[in-house]
Design a protein around this motif. Sequence first.
Motif, PDB file in Angstrom:
ATOM      1  N   ILE A   1     -59.002 -14.830  -2.817  1.00 50.10           N
ATOM      2  CA  ILE A   1     -59.393 -14.177  -1.607  1.00 50.10           C
ATOM      3  C   ILE A   1     -57.630 -13.161  -1.099  1.00 50.10           C
ATOM      4  O   ILE A   1     -58.396 -12.216  -0.566  1.00 50.10           O
ATOM      5  N   GLY A   2     -56.395 -13.145  -1.524  1.00 43.26           N
ATOM      6  CA  GLY A   2     -55.709 -12.842  -0.932  1.00 43.26           C
ATOM      7  C   GLY A   2     -55.784 -11.965  -1.753  1.00 43.26           C
ATOM      8  O   GLY A   2     -55.445 -10.557  -1.458  1.00 43.26           O
TER       9      GLY A   2
ATOM     10  N   ILE B   1     -53.881  -5.884   6.888  1.00 37.25           N
ATOM     11  CA  ILE B   1     -54.722  -6.470   5.900  1.00 37.25           C
ATOM     12  C   ILE B   1     -54.169  -6.939   5.237  1.00 37.25           C
ATOM     13  O   ILE B   1     -53.964  -7.797   4.348  1.00 37.25           O
ATOM     14  N   ASP B   2     -52.765  -6.372   4.614  1.00 28.67           N
ATOM     15  CA  ASP B   2     -51.398  -6.855   3.380  1.00 28.67           C
ATOM     16  C   ASP B   2     -51.308  -7.795   4.193  1.00 28.67           C
ATOM     17  O   ASP B   2     -51.236  -8.544   3.079  1.00 28.67           O
TER      18      ASP B   2
ATOM     19  N   ALA C   1     -58.376  -4.549  -0.394  1.00 30.61           N
ATOM     20  CA  ALA C   1     -58.911  -3.939   1.582  1.00 30.61           C
ATOM     21  C   ALA C   1     -57.739  -3.207   1.587  1.00 30.61           C
ATOM     22  O   ALA C   1     -58.229  -1.927   2.321  1.00 30.61           O
ATOM     23  N   ALA C   2     -56.927  -3.650   1.999  1.00 30.87           N
ATOM     24  CA  ALA C   2     -55.890  -3.077   2.829  1.00 30.87           C
ATOM     25  C   ALA C   2     -55.449  -1.230   1.917  1.00 30.87           C
ATOM     26  O   ALA C   2     -54.945  -0.637   2.421  1.00 30.87           O
TER      27      ALA C   2
ATOM     28  N   GLU D   1     -58.383 -10.060  -2.575  1.00 28.66           N
ATOM     29  CA  GLU D   1     -59.129  -8.968  -2.409  1.00 28.66           C
ATOM     30  C   GLU D   1     -58.503  -8.276  -0.640  1.00 28.66           C
ATOM     31  O   GLU D   1     -58.933  -7.206  -0.750  1.00 28.66           O
ATOM     32  N   LEU D   2     -58.727  -9.341  -0.246  1.00 28.56           N
ATOM     33  CA  LEU D   2     -57.884  -8.692   1.062  1.00 28.56           C
ATOM     34  C   LEU D   2     -56.557  -7.732   0.503  1.00 28.56           C
ATOM     35  O   LEU D   2     -56.786  -6.274   1.312  1.00 28.56           O
TER      36      LEU D   2
ATOM     37  N   ALA E   1     -52.545 -15.026   3.590  1.00 30.92           N
ATOM     38  CA  ALA E   1     -53.757 -15.741   2.348  1.00 30.92           C
ATOM     39  C   ALA E   1     -53.877 -16.624   1.501  1.00 30.92           C
ATOM     40  O   ALA E   1     -53.138 -17.864   0.908  1.00 30.92           O
TER      41      ALA E   1
ATOM     42  N   LEU F   1     -52.548 -10.069   6.107  1.00 34.70           N
ATOM     43  CA  LEU F   1     -53.481 -10.913   6.150  1.00 34.70           C
ATOM     44  C   LEU F   1     -53.783 -11.574   4.609  1.00 34.70           C
ATOM     45  O   LEU F   1     -53.970 -12.827   4.825  1.00 34.70           O
ATOM     46  N   GLY F   2     -53.578 -10.700   3.979  1.00 37.72           N
ATOM     47  CA  GLY F   2     -53.653 -10.783   2.129  1.00 37.72           C
ATOM     48  C   GLY F   2     -51.993 -11.986   1.516  1.00 37.72           C
ATOM     49  O   GLY F   2     -52.434 -13.144   1.405  1.00 37.72           O
TER      50      GLY F   2
END
Length: 128
Positions: A58-59, A14-15, A65-66, A61-62, A21, A17-18
């Motif tokens: 968006i980045g 997820i990191d 979350a990570a 937020e990801l 993004a 993906l951030g």
Amino acid sequence: MEFGPVITRAGEVIDLLGVVAIVVGVLYAMADAAIRRIRNLGPVYTRFRRVLGRGILIGLELLVAADIIRTVAVEPTLESVGVLALIVVIRTFLSWSLEVEISGRWPWQKARAGAVDDDAVRAATAAD
């Protein structure tokens, strides 16, 4: 079965993906601005800032979350929870600042009269 390494790996994915993004958001904003400039399709700078800001949001937020996932994966200590809290506070402040910059208003305020919401326009167009 030990879930710690699996959860840690999920946090790393997820990191990544951030970060992806944010990079994709930057590249998209730059390409969109270049196309708008070449074709003279209206205000370039304000749209560039809005599109870029959305990619960064968006980045962020990801990334938050990570961080939360990775903190839960390890044995939570007072120090790790404190570091997580500080990271979340900083990233939340950045998100709020970007949101205000993008929309020109606080999130709880109604949209200005005459302001066009791109998401609402896309939703209405998609419904047709």
